[in-house]
Write a protein that holds these residues in place. Structure first.
Motif, PDB file in Angstrom:
ATOM      1  N   GLN A 116       0.801  -1.247   0.000  1.00 29.48           N
ATOM      2  CA  GLN A 116       0.000   0.000   0.000  1.00 29.48           C
ATOM      3  C   GLN A 116       0.824   1.283   0.000  1.00 29.48           C
ATOM      4  N   TRP A 117       2.139   1.166   0.236  1.00 31.93           N
ATOM      5  CA  TRP A 117       2.928   2.381   0.362  1.00 31.93           C
ATOM      6  C   TRP A 117       4.274   2.276  -0.358  1.00 31.93           C
ATOM      7  N   ALA A 118       4.664   3.356  -1.021  1.00 32.93           N
ATOM      8  CA  ALA A 118       6.021   3.525  -1.535  1.00 32.93           C
ATOM      9  C   ALA A 118       6.569   4.749  -0.801  1.00 32.93           C
ATOM     10  N   ILE A 119       7.299   4.513   0.257  1.00 34.53           N
ATOM     11  CA  ILE A 119       7.567   5.530   1.287  1.00 34.53           C
ATOM     12  C   ILE A 119       6.244   6.210   1.636  1.00 34.53           C
ATOM     13  N   SER A 120       6.032   7.446   1.210  1.00 36.37           N
ATOM     14  CA  SER A 120       4.807   8.148   1.630  1.00 36.37           C
ATOM     15  C   SER A 120       3.716   8.135   0.562  1.00 36.37           C
ATOM     16  N   GLU A 121       4.020   7.515  -0.584  1.00 40.18           N
ATOM     17  CA  GLU A 121       3.045   7.569  -1.676  1.00 40.18           C
ATOM     18  C   GLU A 121       2.121   6.361  -1.640  1.00 40.18           C
ATOM     19  N   PRO A 122       0.821   6.621  -1.588  1.00 39.72           N
ATOM     20  CA  PRO A 122      -0.128   5.507  -1.554  1.00 39.72           C
ATOM     21  C   PRO A 122      -0.186   4.798  -2.901  1.00 39.72           C
ATOM     22  N   VAL A 123      -0.610   3.546  -2.875  1.00 38.25           N
ATOM     23  CA  VAL A 123      -0.640   2.751  -4.106  1.00 38.25           C
ATOM     24  C   VAL A 123      -1.531   3.396  -5.167  1.00 38.25           C
ATOM     25  N   SER A 124      -2.485   4.215  -4.751  1.00 37.68           N
ATOM     26  CA  SER A 124      -3.383   4.851  -5.730  1.00 37.68           C
ATOM     27  C   SER A 124      -2.627   5.788  -6.668  1.00 37.68           C
ATOM     28  N   LEU A 125      -1.426   6.192  -6.260  1.00 38.80           N
ATOM     29  CA  LEU A 125      -0.607   7.034  -7.137  1.00 38.80           C
ATOM     30  C   LEU A 125       0.107   6.196  -8.200  1.00 38.80           C
ATOM     31  N   GLN A 126       0.294   4.918  -7.935  1.00 38.00           N
ATOM     32  CA  GLN A 126       0.973   4.019  -8.876  1.00 38.00           C
ATOM     33  C   GLN A 126      -0.025   3.349  -9.822  1.00 38.00           C
ATOM     34  N   ALA A 127      -1.219   3.087  -9.315  1.00 36.79           N
ATOM     35  CA  ALA A 127      -2.176   2.305 -10.105  1.00 36.79           C
ATOM     36  C   ALA A 127      -3.597   2.696  -9.743  1.00 36.79           C
ATOM     37  N   VAL A 128      -4.415   2.973 -10.749  1.00 37.04           N
ATOM     38  CA  VAL A 128      -5.804   3.323 -10.473  1.00 37.04           C
ATOM     39  C   VAL A 128      -6.707   2.096 -10.552  1.00 37.04           C
ATOM     40  N   ARG A 129      -6.159   0.985 -11.027  1.00 38.14           N
ATOM     41  CA  ARG A 129      -6.871  -0.292 -11.040  1.00 38.14           C
ATOM     42  C   ARG A 129      -6.040  -1.254 -10.188  1.00 38.14           C
ATOM     43  N   MET A 146       3.262  -2.355   8.058  1.00 38.92           N
ATOM     44  CA  MET A 146       2.824  -1.862   9.372  1.00 38.92           C
ATOM     45  C   MET A 146       3.837  -0.907   9.992  1.00 38.92           C
ATOM     46  N   GLY A 147       5.078  -0.947   9.511  1.00 38.28           N
ATOM     47  CA  GLY A 147       6.103  -0.070  10.070  1.00 38.28           C
ATOM     48  C   GLY A 147       6.447   1.046   9.102  1.00 38.28           C
ATOM     49  N   PRO A 148       7.551   1.735   9.379  1.00 43.00           N
ATOM     50  CA  PRO A 148       8.009   2.779   8.463  1.00 43.00           C
ATOM     51  C   PRO A 148       8.647   2.157   7.218  1.00 43.00           C
ATOM     52  N   HIS A 149       8.861   2.982   6.193  1.00 40.02           N
ATOM     53  CA  HIS A 149       9.591   2.518   4.993  1.00 40.02           C
ATOM     54  C   HIS A 149      10.962   1.994   5.412  1.00 40.02           C
ATOM     55  N   THR A 150      11.689   2.811   6.143  1.00 40.84           N
ATOM     56  CA  THR A 150      12.927   2.379   6.796  1.00 40.84           C
ATOM     57  C   THR A 150      12.959   3.048   8.152  1.00 40.84           C
ATOM     58  N   THR A 151      14.018   2.755   8.900  1.00 38.55           N
ATOM     59  CA  THR A 151      14.155   3.389  10.216  1.00 38.55           C
ATOM     60  C   THR A 151      14.359   4.900  10.113  1.00 38.55           C
ATOM     61  N   SER A 152      14.595   5.429   8.907  1.00 43.18           N
ATOM     62  CA  SER A 152      14.744   6.880   8.733  1.00 43.18           C
ATOM     63  C   SER A 152      13.424   7.570   8.436  1.00 43.18           C
ATOM     64  N   ASP A 153      12.382   6.780   8.272  1.00 37.64           N
ATOM     65  CA  ASP A 153      11.099   7.324   7.821  1.00 37.64           C
ATOM     66  C   ASP A 153      10.209   7.679   9.025  1.00 37.64           C
ATOM     67  N   ASP A 154       9.258   8.583   8.776  1.00 33.28           N
ATOM     68  CA  ASP A 154       8.297   8.948   9.826  1.00 33.28           C
ATOM     69  C   ASP A 154       6.887   8.839   9.272  1.00 33.28           C
ATOM     70  N   THR A 165       4.097   8.766  10.623  1.00 34.54           N
ATOM     71  CA  THR A 165       3.009   9.533  11.260  1.00 34.54           C
ATOM     72  C   THR A 165       2.643  10.760  10.425  1.00 34.54           C
ATOM     73  N   ARG A 166       3.540  11.136   9.510  1.00 29.69           N
ATOM     74  CA  ARG A 166       3.255  12.305   8.659  1.00 29.69           C
ATOM     75  C   ARG A 166       2.262  12.006   7.549  1.00 29.69           C
ATOM     76  N   TYR A 167       2.043  10.719   7.260  1.00 27.39           N
ATOM     77  CA  TYR A 167       1.184  10.429   6.106  1.00 27.39           C
ATOM     78  C   TYR A 167       0.223   9.259   6.288  1.00 27.39           C
ATOM     79  N   VAL A 168       0.440   8.396   7.281  1.00 26.75           N
ATOM     80  CA  VAL A 168      -0.444   7.232   7.428  1.00 26.75           C
ATOM     81  C   VAL A 168      -1.666   7.589   8.274  1.00 26.75           C
ATOM     82  N   ASP A 169      -2.832   7.178   7.773  1.00 28.24           N
ATOM     83  CA  ASP A 169      -4.069   7.380   8.498  1.00 28.24           C
ATOM     84  C   ASP A 169      -4.174   6.346   9.622  1.00 28.24           C
ATOM     85  N   LYS A 170      -4.406   6.834  10.827  1.00 26.42           N
ATOM     86  CA  LYS A 170      -4.395   5.966  12.007  1.00 26.42           C
ATOM     87  C   LYS A 170      -5.450   4.858  11.916  1.00 26.42           C
TER      88      LYS A 170
END
Lengths: 335, 397
Positions: free
Chosen positions: B224-237, B288-296, B298-303
């Motif tokens: 569902q995620w490419a760092i902060s980009e949701p899959v909807s940005l990669q594919a609309v189907r 369920m976690g960050p992209h990497t340990t350098s990622d945050d 909380t800036r983009y994931v809906d709780k």
């Protein structure tokens, strides 16, 4: 020994490579039934089958990336990039994967891939068909970059490139494809290694370093200069990475003068690197500042302008006059 | 014997090499519909089995022992993942890409493979590496920065992970083309994520795989995620819908269902071994976690979204399955926990023991044989090091 064109000599070299090692496979666009747009692979698919001489989809990254996978599997892929200007889609696979995998894996994985690239201008072609992109690759650690200037070297060096366990970018001077010469298909211990430079004309006054399509131009310049009593030593670099600096250095220590010439643009080019390295190595033997004669730092121009872009005999002789301290186009120039 | 072997092929017991003489009249689509059907699921989040006549036969051999083994694998890799994250927080690793939440996708697919298959992965497939037999210390070498590669690819049948997104899918395809040439029925498996499906390399890999009918499995973990980009940005189907356009049948599978993933991968491997070419699997999962340990994140994931996926945890549902059958015994729990703790301890100790490489090794393995110019640089740097080593208060070399 038989007379072959430079293009045919690469073809006979590839034929030998296919015969010598069953793990050699050829991949590229139009290399099969057509024999390549320059006919370099003419007849190879007929004789070795579509399994070993493979026409591929039109996707350079795809060709290079699948070649990586084949090399992982123990194959020795020879990739044809149809024209110099088409190599850029494959750039990532070449510099980020092919060049680094041996280093990355601490020597566990070898990438014995040969990438054949017809390059250079002078054939009146449209855009993207006349470029000299060698410096992008000489800047990349892990690649060997070579180029040939005669049918004999074309034949020998393509076989050496295919047999090499490192990745090799093999640049083919396309405007010299139809030059003919004797080709001895025997390779033995006396055959010059692929990474050695060759002194093609001996001389005493100026060392002219060049490679690929401009070797013939430099030979002509040596002949013309001798009419003026100037003796040029012409070195065909052959290998652009690594460079055989020992051969160049030995020559410049004698002549004290260096001119480097290539078709590619000047800034950050092979000529810049050779001039800098030779200056570092034998500064106190130099009688004049090294000179570069290259394509201008512009995109490759339309065909009607290419004669103004490409170094030719007269521009080369003008640079010879410059390092000799003779009257030349820049005499008295303030800029 | 929790690490019991899973039968590589419970439905078709053919070990054919018919691929060498592939019959062009055979319809490679005969066993899969042109469009992917509904998402395959064999195990509900509540731990109950779901009936699926098409995919159930592919895991009919998987009894309690094997389910317990898959359960243990997932617990161990999660434990390793948590340990590596801690090692990063403690300054032992420069970076770590957690796989938290993706255990079923990775374990279920990797446990379907044979030793002679070959994996080309991205950097998050640490559970796949674990299943391939990669040493626990080898998992962290690259992330500690002491080595450019954790292991010898040929020793475990898994390439050094590709950090460039999607590049490895072409390597897998080329390797698979080589398998056909060699007349063997080994399969190459490419692991990549939803973000990678936008890359040209992945799309070109599908073109080549289809044209050459290469025995490759494209295993896409849609987390569902490419760092902060949701899959909807990669594919609309749905991503699985893309492959059929290339001539490659696809399966959309619940990526948090280890049994469904195992079944789907076996289907794909069987197609490849029979000479029917590539299959695309979209394993729908969640990072369920960050992209990497350098990622945050909380800036983009809906709780709320994160919470809803927590309810679909891949390990929890196998636990519930075992519990419902009365197999989640204290002995099993104790054994699994002990194995996971021991693995974590071994990895931690190994990580602490990793020494920085010798300085001049920076010049090693650039080429297969030395070149004069690189040897010159090596000698010059050696002289430089020696000079400062010998100087008063000089470095320690």
């Amino acid at each position: 020994m038989a007379v072959q064109t430079l293009a045919a000599a690469i073809g006979t070299g590839l034929r030998r490579a296919l015969q010598d090692d069953p793990r050699v496979v050829l991949l590229g666009e139009d290399i099969g039934r057509l024999g390549g747009v320059f006919r370099v692979t003419d007849g190879l698919q007929r004789d070795f089958g579509a399994d070993r001489v493979m026409d591929t989809p039109l996707a350079e990254a795809g060709i290079m990336g699948t070649a990586v996978g084949l090399a992982y599997r123990g194959y020795r892929p020879v990739v044809e990039i149809q024209f110099d200007g088409f190599i850029y889609p494959a750039f990532d696979q070449i510099v980020a994967q092919v060049a680094k995998l041996h280093y990355r894996t601490g020597g566990a994985v070898r990438m014995p891939i040969t990438v054949r690239v017809p390059y250079g201008g002078g054939i009146g072609a449209v855009e993207h068909h006349s470029e000299s992109p060698e410096a992008y690759f000489t800047h990349t650690a892990g690649l060997r970059v070579v180029t040939c200037s005669s049918p004999q070297d074309a034949h020998t060096m393509i076989r050496q490139a295919v047999a090499c366990d490192d990745p090799v970018l093999f640049f083919e001077p396309k405007r010299r494809y139809w030059v003919k010469g004797d080709v001895d298909e025997v390779i033995d211990e006396t055959t010059m290694a692929m990474d050695r430079a060759r002194v093609v004309v001996e001389g005493d006054d100026v060392t002219v370093v060049t490679y690929g399509p401009l070797v013939a131009t430099a030979r002509d310049a040596a002949l013309a200069a001798s009419d003026d009593g100037i003796s040029l030593e012409v070195i065909d670099l052959r290998s652009l990475a690594p460079v055989d600096y020992e051969t160049v250095e030995a020559s410049v220590r004698r002549t004290g003068r260096l001119v480097v010439t290539h078709e590619a643009q000047q800034h950050g080019g092979v000529g810049a690197e050779v001039a800098a390295s030779i200056t570092e190595r034998c500064f106190h033997h130099l009688e004049a500042a090294p000179a570069r004669v290259t394509g201008f730092d512009v995109p490759y121009p339309p065909a009607a302008l290419e004669d103004h872009f490409l170094p030719d005999l007269d521009r080369l002789l003008d640079a010879v006059d410059r390092v000799m301290g003779r009257q030349n186009s820049l005499s008295g120039w303030r800029g | 014997m929790l690490r019991s072997e899973l039968s590589p092929n419970p439905v078709h017991h053919r070990t054919t090499d018919s691929r060498a003489g592939t019959d062009d009249d055979v319809d490679p689509w005969q066993d899969l519909p042109a469009r992917p059907r509904a998402t395959v699921q064999l195990l509900s989040p509540d731990g109950t089995r779901r009936s699926d006549p098409e995919y159930e036969p592919w895991v009919q051999d998987v009894g309690t022992d094997q389910i317990s083994a898959l359960y243990q694998d997932m617990v161990v890799v999660r434990r390793l993942d948590i340990e590596a994250t801690a090692l990063q927080r403690q300054g032992q690793l420069g970076l770590w890409p957690p796989l938290l939440g993706q255990e079923a996708s990775q374990v279920g697919s990797a446990r379907a493979l044979r030793a002679d298959d070959f994996v080309f992965s991205s950097y998050r497939e640490n559970a796949v590496a674990y299943c391939r037999g990669v040493g626990l210390t080898d998992l962290v070498r690259v992330w500690k920065g002491t080595s450019a590669s954790g292991w010898d690819p040929y020793a475990v049948g898994m390439a050094t992970p590709s950090i460039i997104i999607g590049a490895q899918t072409l390597h897998a395809t080329g390797y698979a083309m080589g398998c056909v040439k060699d007349g063997v029925d080994s399969v190459a498996v490419a692991y990549f994520g939803d973000g990678a499906t936008s890359q040209g390399d992945v799309n070109e890999a599908m073109v080549f795989a289809a044209s050459f009918r290469a025995p490759v499995v494209f295993f896409c973990q849609n987390n569902q995620w490419a760092i902060s980009e949701p899959v909807s940005l990669q594919a609309v189907r749905p991503i699985a819908d893309r492959a059929p356009g290339f001539g490659i049948p696809s399966i959309r599978v619940d990526g948090n269902d280890v049994l469904a993933v195992l079944a789907a991968t076996r289907v794909a491997l069987d197609r490849a071994r029979r000479g029917d070419g590539a299959t695309f699997i979209e394993a729908v999962t969640y990072r369920m976690g960050p992209h990497t340990t350098s990622d945050d994140p909380t800036r983009y994931v809906d709780k709320a979204e994160h919470e809803s996926w927590a309810g679909r945890d891949p390990i929890l549902r196998v636990e519930r399955l075992l519990e419902l059958g009365g197999h989640l015994t204290p002995e099993l729990t104790r054994a699994v926990t002990a194995t996971a703790d021991a693995a974590a301890r071994e990895m931690r100790d190994g990580c602490h023991g990793l020494e920085p490489p010798e300085p001049l090794s920076v010049f090693d393995h650039v080429y297969t044989s030395p070149t004069s110019w690189l040897e010159r640089q090596r000698r010059q740097y050696e002289a430089y090091l020696a000079m400062y080593q010998d100087a008063p208060g000089g470095g320690e070399g």
